[in-house]
Write an enzyme that holds these catalytic residues in place. Structure first.
Site, PDB file in Angstrom:
ATOM      1  CB  THR A  32      -0.912   0.003   1.245  1.00 49.68           C
ATOM      2  OG1 THR A  32      -1.668  -1.191   1.249  1.00 49.68           O
ATOM      3  CG2 THR A  32      -1.853   1.200   1.246  1.00 49.68           C
ATOM      4  CG  ASP A  44      -0.004  -6.115  18.084  1.00 46.52           C
ATOM      5  OD1 ASP A  44      -0.626  -6.965  17.419  1.00 46.52           O
ATOM      6  OD2 ASP A  44       0.788  -6.398  19.008  1.00 46.52           O
ATOM      7  N   GLY A 104      -1.210  -0.914  13.754  1.00 43.14           N
ATOM      8  CA  GLY A 104      -1.895  -0.674  12.474  1.00 43.14           C
ATOM      9  C   GLY A 104      -3.338  -1.143  12.497  1.00 43.14           C
ATOM     10  NE  ARG A 122     -37.922   4.857  -3.073  1.00 41.35           N
ATOM     11  CZ  ARG A 122     -38.091   4.929  -4.377  1.00 41.35           C
ATOM     12  NH1 ARG A 122     -37.818   6.051  -5.029  1.00 41.35           N
ATOM     13  NH2 ARG A 122     -38.524   3.891  -5.058  1.00 41.35           N
ATOM     14  N   GLY A 141     -32.159   0.227  -2.019  1.00 43.58           N
ATOM     15  CA  GLY A 141     -32.714  -0.491  -3.171  1.00 43.58           C
ATOM     16  C   GLY A 141     -31.875  -0.231  -4.412  1.00 43.58           C
ATOM     17  CD  GLU A 198      -2.596  -2.236   8.612  1.00 45.87           C
ATOM     18  OE1 GLU A 198      -2.441  -2.257   9.841  1.00 45.87           O
ATOM     19  OE2 GLU A 198      -2.512  -1.206   7.924  1.00 45.87           O
TER      20      GLU A 198
HETATM   21  N1  CAA Z   1       3.995  -8.479  19.223  1.00 43.92           N
HETATM   22  C1  CAA Z   1       5.296  -8.847  19.432  1.00 43.92           C
HETATM   23  N2  CAA Z   1       5.749 -10.094  19.195  1.00 43.92           N
HETATM   24  C2  CAA Z   1       4.864 -11.001  18.738  1.00 43.92           C
HETATM   25  C3  CAA Z   1       3.518 -10.703  18.497  1.00 43.92           C
HETATM   26  C4  CAA Z   1       3.086  -9.367  18.769  1.00 43.92           C
HETATM   27  N3  CAA Z   1       1.813  -9.003  18.563  1.00 43.92           N
HETATM   28  N4  CAA Z   1       2.893 -11.796  18.030  1.00 43.92           N
HETATM   29  C5  CAA Z   1       3.808 -12.782  17.990  1.00 43.92           C
HETATM   30  N5  CAA Z   1       4.998 -12.293  18.428  1.00 43.92           N
HETATM   31  C6  CAA Z   1       6.245 -13.035  18.588  1.00 43.92           C
HETATM   32  C7  CAA Z   1       6.006 -14.287  19.436  1.00 43.92           C
HETATM   33  O1  CAA Z   1       6.153 -14.016  20.805  1.00 43.92           O
HETATM   34  C8  CAA Z   1       7.080 -15.232  18.932  1.00 43.92           C
HETATM   35  O2  CAA Z   1       8.296 -14.915  19.563  1.00 43.92           O
HETATM   36  P1  CAA Z   1       9.446 -16.027  19.859  1.00 43.92           P
HETATM   37  O3  CAA Z   1      10.206 -16.199  18.601  1.00 43.92           O
HETATM   38  O4  CAA Z   1      10.272 -15.396  20.935  1.00 43.92           O
HETATM   39  O5  CAA Z   1       8.738 -17.275  20.296  1.00 43.92           O
HETATM   40  C9  CAA Z   1       7.212 -14.853  17.459  1.00 43.92           C
HETATM   41  O6  CAA Z   1       6.672 -13.522  17.325  1.00 43.92           O
HETATM   42  C10 CAA Z   1       6.461 -15.787  16.546  1.00 43.92           C
HETATM   43  O7  CAA Z   1       5.107 -15.777  16.946  1.00 43.92           O
HETATM   44  P2  CAA Z   1       4.102 -16.925  16.509  1.00 43.92           P
HETATM   45  O8  CAA Z   1       4.743 -18.253  16.756  1.00 43.92           O
HETATM   46  O9  CAA Z   1       2.788 -16.627  17.143  1.00 43.92           O
HETATM   47  O10 CAA Z   1       4.048 -16.690  14.928  1.00 43.92           O
HETATM   48  P3  CAA Z   1       3.171 -17.412  13.820  1.00 43.92           P
HETATM   49  O11 CAA Z   1       4.029 -17.741  12.695  1.00 43.92           O
HETATM   50  O12 CAA Z   1       2.293 -18.452  14.426  1.00 43.92           O
HETATM   51  O13 CAA Z   1       2.278 -16.176  13.295  1.00 43.92           O
HETATM   52  C11 CAA Z   1       0.396 -14.702  13.207  1.00 43.92           C
HETATM   53  C12 CAA Z   1       1.418 -15.438  14.081  1.00 43.92           C
HETATM   54  C13 CAA Z   1      -0.476 -13.935  14.186  1.00 43.92           C
HETATM   55  C14 CAA Z   1      -0.452 -15.630  12.399  1.00 43.92           C
HETATM   56  C15 CAA Z   1       1.164 -13.712  12.292  1.00 43.92           C
HETATM   57  O14 CAA Z   1       1.891 -14.382  11.295  1.00 43.92           O
HETATM   58  C16 CAA Z   1       0.256 -12.696  11.620  1.00 43.92           C
HETATM   59  O15 CAA Z   1      -0.144 -11.715  12.234  1.00 43.92           O
HETATM   60  N6  CAA Z   1      -0.045 -12.909  10.320  1.00 43.92           N
HETATM   61  C17 CAA Z   1      -0.772 -11.913   9.554  1.00 43.92           C
HETATM   62  C18 CAA Z   1       0.180 -10.995   8.860  1.00 43.92           C
HETATM   63  C19 CAA Z   1      -0.458  -9.701   8.464  1.00 43.92           C
HETATM   64  O16 CAA Z   1      -1.219  -9.095   9.221  1.00 43.92           O
HETATM   65  N7  CAA Z   1      -0.129  -9.216   7.284  1.00 43.92           N
HETATM   66  C20 CAA Z   1      -0.588  -7.946   6.840  1.00 43.92           C
HETATM   67  C21 CAA Z   1       0.330  -7.446   5.814  1.00 43.92           C
HETATM   68  S1  CAA Z   1       0.585  -5.729   5.874  1.00 43.92           S
HETATM   69  C22 CAA Z   1      -0.744  -4.993   5.183  1.00 43.92           C
HETATM   70  O17 CAA Z   1      -1.767  -5.564   4.993  1.00 43.92           O
HETATM   71  C23 CAA Z   1      -0.519  -3.551   4.912  1.00 43.92           C
HETATM   72  C24 CAA Z   1      -1.535  -2.906   4.050  1.00 43.92           C
HETATM   73  O18 CAA Z   1      -1.705  -3.224   2.915  1.00 43.92           O
HETATM   74  C25 CAA Z   1      -2.293  -1.787   4.581  1.00 43.92           C
END
Ligand code: CAA
Length: 383
Positions: free
Chosen positions: A160, A242, A244, A270, A341, A365
């Site tokens: 974006t 978080d 965002g 209407r 409608g 996001e």
């Molecule tokens: N804050 C800080 N750290 C975090 C966290 C958070 N909210 N969530 C997880 N972590 C940390 C965990 O503590 C973990 O740490 P360790 O390595 O120390 O264990 C590490 O990150 C990995 O966490 P998970 O094992 O929970 O990770 P996961 O692979 O299972 O994924 C998920 C978790 C929530 C599914 C994540 O991948 C996710 O949020 N996916 C969605 C991605 C997304 O939102 N993409 C959007 C793209 S940007 C966009 O859309 C922009 C736009 O166009 C406007």
């Protein structure tokens, strides 16, 4: 929970409302149709402090709190969801990460220009094979032998503001064998060689916000551009998302409110079967359910905003707000077309634009499914 607005919060809400009504409303339908990026109004939003609302003033921002940010996005989104997402990406996805994880020198170099609205910032996490599974990134950064720069290669998608960004917060793997623990965060200067913008995405909604693929072909960036330590990338990305998600929830709220207000006005005006349609229970119940869901969304969003401002953990609250507000926006905008409608299906009125614009809010996001995962993991203390 006290949501009484203070004077600063009322002032930024009113400023955003006036700007949206006076400067954005006259062009909203046209830029939706043409898909042109609204450079002029985005510049003016920067001058008004709307591009770095929570960034401290010493780094070019307005130095306000998260509720102020939410109120401003809500007002802008009520008039044009494209402007709202441009604003949200710059404020949250770009500025938030730098405010919290960059060094003093990095803030001066990369935060100030975007927080003040002189430059535009973007965020780059998604790749063609990894959207929800954000840790599965293939783009790579390798440290040079001298240790003074990184060489980056790979492709990133769905960026974006990518077509117009001056700087991009980029997440890549430095040690792919370590999965998410082998990732790092960099600031990309889009004027440096090796950075290419790819095809612009033709989109269903938020059509005036520009989205594209980007490629890095032996793109060289000084080590000074690395934010945080090697290995911190994924955690920075998650904590930025978080923040965002509160912005996107506010965008969804604004879209839903616009659709609701249009429906109330239409129901009062209407006529059918000799009465105003608002006198029929079928319409009244749709209006009632719209207003309940909007109010519930607002409370969830303001709650997440307060937690964030109070420096409490807000991951779960942001996910709840984003989930509920985005699904509300989708539902309310669909019902708004129903209330209108045939007129609601026509491009003569903005409700069909609200319907198209709302759709992305359950996807970007973090999809609704990802928000549910985050919420359930918090409840179950599980992975
Ligand atoms: N804050 C800080 N750290 C975090 C966290 C958070 N909210 N969530 C997880 N972590 C940390 C965990 O503590 C973990 O740490 P360790 O390595 O120390 O264990 C590490 O990150 C990995 O966490 P998970 O094992 O929970 O990770 P996961 O692979 O299972 O994924 C998920 C978790 C929530 C599914 C994540 O991948 C996710 O949020 N996916 C969605 C991605 C997304 O939102 N993409 C959007 C793209 S940007 C966009 O859309 C922009 C736009 O166009 C406007």
């Amino acid at each position: 929970m006290d949501f009484t607005l203070n004077e600063e919060q009322k002032a930024i809400r009113d400023l955003a409302r006036d700007f949206a009504q006076n400067e954005i409303a006259p062009i909203a339908a046209k830029i939706d149709e043409t898909g042109e990026f609204p450079y002029e109004t985005v510049k003016k939003m920067g001058a008004l402090g709307l591009m770095g609302i929570e960034v401290p003033q010493e780094y070019g921002g307005a130095g306000l709190d998260t509720l102020s940010y939410v109120l401003a996005i809500e007002e802008i989104a009520k008039v044009c969801a494209s402007h709202a997402v441009i604003m949200s990406v710059n404020n949250s996805l770009y500025c938030y990460g730098l405010t919290h994880f960059a060094t003093e020198e990095q803030k001066k170099a990369f935060l100030e220009p975007c927080a003040s609205g002189k430059k535009i910032g973007a965020f780059s996490l998604t790749e063609p094979q990894s959207g929800s599974d954000a840790g599965n990134m293939k783009a790579r950064a390798a440290l040079s032998v001298q240790g003074d720069k990184y060489v980056i290669n790979g492709r990133k998608s769905w960026i974006t503001s990518g077509p117009v960004a001056d700087f991009i917060v980029l997440f890549v793997a430095t040690q792919p064998e370590l999965k998410h623990r082998g990732t790092a965060c960099f600031i990309v200067d889009t004027t440096l060689p090796g950075f290419e913008r790819g095809k612009k995405e033709p989109k269903l909604g938020i059509r005036a916000s520009a989205t594209c693929e980007t490629t890095y072909d032996n793109y060289q960036v000084p080590s000074f551009h690395r934010i945080g330590k090697e290995g911190d990338g994924f955690k920075i990305a998650m904590s930025v998302l978080d923040a965002g998600r509160i912005g996107i929830a506010a965008q969804a709220l604004g879209i839903a409110e616009a659709a609701y207000e249009a429906s109330v006005a239409y129901a009062k005006e209407r006529e059918a079967f000799g009465s105003k349609i608002g006198e029929f229970q079928a319409i009244q119940w749709m209006i009632a359910d719209m207003s309940v869901r909007i109010e519930a969304s607002r409370l969830l969003i303001y709650n997440a905003a307060l937690k964030k401002s109070n420096h409490e953990k807000f991951t779960r609250e942001a996910a709840m707000a984003k989930l509920y507000a985005s699904e509300t926006a989708e539902w309310v905008t669909s019902k708004a077309i129903q209330v209108h409608g045939g007129a609601g299906y026509s491009k003569e009125l903005p409700v069909e634009r609200y319907f198209r614009d709302a759709r992305i809010t359950t996807i970007y996001e973090g999809t609704s499914e990802i928000q549910r995962t985050v919420i359930a993991r918090a409840a179950l203390d599980a992975k």
